[in-house]
Design a protein around this motif. Structure first.
Motif, PDB file in Angstrom:
ATOM      1  N   THR A   1      35.402  33.173  33.279  1.00  0.00           N
ATOM      2  CA  THR A   1      35.876  33.634  34.341  1.00  0.00           C
ATOM      3  C   THR A   1      34.759  33.672  35.453  1.00  0.00           C
ATOM      4  OG1 THR A   1      37.326  35.046  33.265  1.00  0.00           O
ATOM      5  CG2 THR A   1      36.944  35.644  35.612  1.00  0.00           C
ATOM      6  N   GLU A   2      35.200  33.000  36.715  1.00  0.00           N
ATOM      7  CA  GLU A   2      34.090  32.901  37.688  1.00  0.00           C
ATOM      8  C   GLU A   2      33.743  34.215  38.292  1.00  0.00           C
ATOM      9  OE1 GLU A   2      34.912  30.624  41.727  1.00  0.00           O
ATOM     10  OE2 GLU A   2      34.003  29.276  40.328  1.00  0.00           O
TER      11      GLU A   2
ATOM     12  N   HIS B   1      37.939  26.135  37.384  1.00  0.00           N
ATOM     13  CA  HIS B   1      37.165  27.479  37.742  1.00  0.00           C
ATOM     14  C   HIS B   1      36.783  27.785  39.109  1.00  0.00           C
ATOM     15  CE1 HIS B   1      37.284  28.170  33.764  1.00  0.00           C
ATOM     16  NE2 HIS B   1      36.134  27.587  33.099  1.00  0.00           N
TER      17      HIS B   1
ATOM     18  N   ARG C   1      37.694  30.192  42.594  1.00  0.00           N
ATOM     19  CA  ARG C   1      38.413  31.082  43.074  1.00  0.00           C
ATOM     20  C   ARG C   1      37.989  31.389  44.599  1.00  0.00           C
ATOM     21  NH1 ARG C   1      38.357  36.230  39.459  1.00  0.00           N
ATOM     22  NH2 ARG C   1      36.227  35.829  39.701  1.00  0.00           N
TER      23      ARG C   1
ATOM     24  N   ARG D   1      41.991  35.415  37.355  1.00  0.00           N
ATOM     25  CA  ARG D   1      41.475  33.960  36.839  1.00  0.00           C
ATOM     26  C   ARG D   1      42.477  33.025  36.940  1.00  0.00           C
ATOM     27  NH1 ARG D   1      39.050  32.513  30.817  1.00  0.00           N
ATOM     28  NH2 ARG D   1      39.061  30.129  31.276  1.00  0.00           N
TER      29      ARG D   1
ATOM     30  N   GLU E   1      43.409  29.060  35.470  1.00  0.00           N
ATOM     31  CA  GLU E   1      42.914  28.015  34.718  1.00  0.00           C
ATOM     32  C   GLU E   1      43.073  26.771  35.458  1.00  0.00           C
ATOM     33  OE1 GLU E   1      41.363  28.131  32.124  1.00  0.00           O
ATOM     34  OE2 GLU E   1      41.599  30.461  31.708  1.00  0.00           O
TER      35      GLU E   1
END
Length: 480
Positions: free
Chosen positions: A57-58, A126, A128, A142, A144
């Motif tokens: 997760t970023e 990844h 956001r 998150r 994908e």
């Protein structure tokens, strides 16, 4: 009256995976030059480039902190500390509140602006956005994504699309008038002068107050983070905002290395800002991998056309009128550590630049052919010991990896209509890299709308030349 002239402040900084403390002051960096119309700020390694951040997760917590600190600094909000004069970034006293807890009106405004953008999802890996939920800036769930991304913005929507998954685009707020300022009034963010008059150096000093800078767009891809800020009074002149990301890291496409490119149109002129982090390493032949990164970024970056748009906008980086490339390009100096150190102590930049890999590869036509870079009159920006002005490896008592000093952090440009006014580095000890920044003057074409309106309301004839686009900019100021 003549339209305002446009200056662009561009900066790149590898922050070494460190998140900024809440009380960090950025005045010595962002106030180092007269206030610009547009600020383009590119970061590398805003998070550590470990497997969790690359594959998982970023983490956009540090990005939110940087946005809040920069917003406060550009607008010279109360609480900024006084300078210590030592060339390092200042720490306000007392420290302002934690920026993560602050509501950011640059983001909140995007929910109210009628002329705001709607966003359309395409695949990426990844990446956001930052998004306001209620009155607090919160990360999105998150998503994908594993490939390159192109995003587009279409104007006319009353609210952001549910698919604004990649990029944060700023807008104005319904509560502009609650700031205590008139939205049409523009002031200098620095009390010591340089207003919004048509010249950078005319000595004009505006009335007391603060310029309002707005976040036009921001984008994160793992450790890369690119932001564009603009003066509030020119925000509506910026349109056709699009973003494209290219991963060049693990397995050749993950986002621990690569680029973020933002395309936009200012009046009738297209701009592209590319923030990149290229392959690291100082072994012989590593420069070829960096060359390959640049070529792949140029090849894979694509800005989609917007359906129903009457004007054609650029689809690739090189199709833009004005292009600025910034980032940790990681090119090294092809000399031994001892030789580089000796030349640095002598400040013999000419001898060092003759062995600079980027200059060598440019001269050979293998990368950035036809691109421009200003003269370098500052020491190599990498690699420094923690919280020190000494290069890593200088003190043999410390167990640090020795890296030959190099100008890893660079700013280049391509295309006509850009004049570089300065090219310098900052002296913050925050990371093992020193920040590099430059101020550009930009010629911008604009339609003479007043002439068109006069023609439509009168039967008198006009010279056709009066309706053609015209250029304006600091064309007479170019030290090179």
């Amino acid at each position: 009256p003549a339209p305002p002239l446009h200056s662009i402040f561009v900066a790149t900084w590898n922050v070494g995976g460190r998140s900024p403390p809440g009380g960090m002051g950025l005045e010595d960096w962002l106030h180092a030059a007269p206030p610009a119309d547009i600020y383009v700020l590119g970061f590398q390694e805003i998070v550590p480039l470990n497997a969790g951040n690359v594959l998982g997760t970023e983490d956009n917590g540090p990005a939110r902190k940087w946005v809040s600190l920069i917003r406060r600094t550009l607008n010279d909000l109360p609480g900024a500390g006084s300078g210590s004069g030592n060339g390092s970034f200042r720490t306000p006293s007392p420290a302002p509140p934690d920026p993560v807890a602050e509501a950011d009106d640059d983001f909140e405004g995007a929910r109210h602006q009628t002329n705001n953008a709607a966003f359309f999802h395409r695949r990426s890996f990844h990446s956001r956005s930052l998004r306001m939920e209620g009155d607090a800036l919160a990360p999105q769930p998150r998503l994908e994504r594993r490939y390159s991304v192109c995003d587009r913005a279409i104007y006319g929507s009353r609210r952001p699309s549910d698919y604004e998954a990649h990029c944060r685009w700023g807008g104005s707020s319904d509560d502009d008038n609650n700031t205590g300022e008139s939205p049409s009034t523009v002031y200098s963010p620095m009390s010591y002068g340089y207003g919004h008059a048509p010249s950078l150096d005319d000595g004009h000093r505006p009335a007391s107050g603060h310029t309002r800078y707005c976040l036009v767009a921001s984008k994160q891809m793992v450790g890369l983070f690119l932001m564009i800020w603009a003066r509030k009074d020119i925000r509506d002149d910026i349109r056709n905002l699009k973003v494209s990301c290219v991963g060049r890291g693990l397995m050749g496409y993950l986002g621990n290395k690569g680029s973020i490119s933002i395309s936009m149109t200012l009046h009738q002129t297209s701009f592209c800002f590319v923030c990149s982090h290229l392959t690291s390493g100082q072994k012989e032949g590593d420069e070829m991998r960096r060359n390959s990164d640049v070529l792949e970024i140029l090849r894979k970056t694509r800005f989609p056309m917007v359906y129903g748009q009457y004007e054609r906008s650029p689809e690739t980086i090189l199709e833009h009128d004005r292009i600025i490339w910034l980032g940790d390009l990681n090119y090294r100096i092809a000399l031994s550590y001892r030789s580089v150190k000796a030349l640095v102590e002598m400040r013999n930049w000419k001898a060092l630049l003759e062995k600079d890999q980027l200059r060598i590869e440019q001269r050979g036509g293998r990368v950035f052919a036809g691109w421009n870079e200003g003269r370098i009159y500052f020491p190599p920006t990498y690699k420094y010991s923690t919280n020190s002005d000494k290069y890593a490896g200088e003190d043999m008592n410390q167990k640090e990896k020795r890296r030959t000093p190099a100008w890893c952090d660079r700013i280049l440009w391509y295309g006509r209509g850009l004049g570089q006014l300065s090219y310098v580095r900052g002296e913050s000890r925050f990371s093992d890299h020193r920040p590099v920044y430059s101020v550009f003057s930009a010629e911008v074409e604009s339609i003479n709308h007043s002439r068109i309106q006069k023609m439509s309301c009168s039967s008198s004839q006009l010279d056709i030349g009066e309706l053609l686009p015209y250029s304006y900019g600091y064309t007479d100021i170019n030290p090179y």
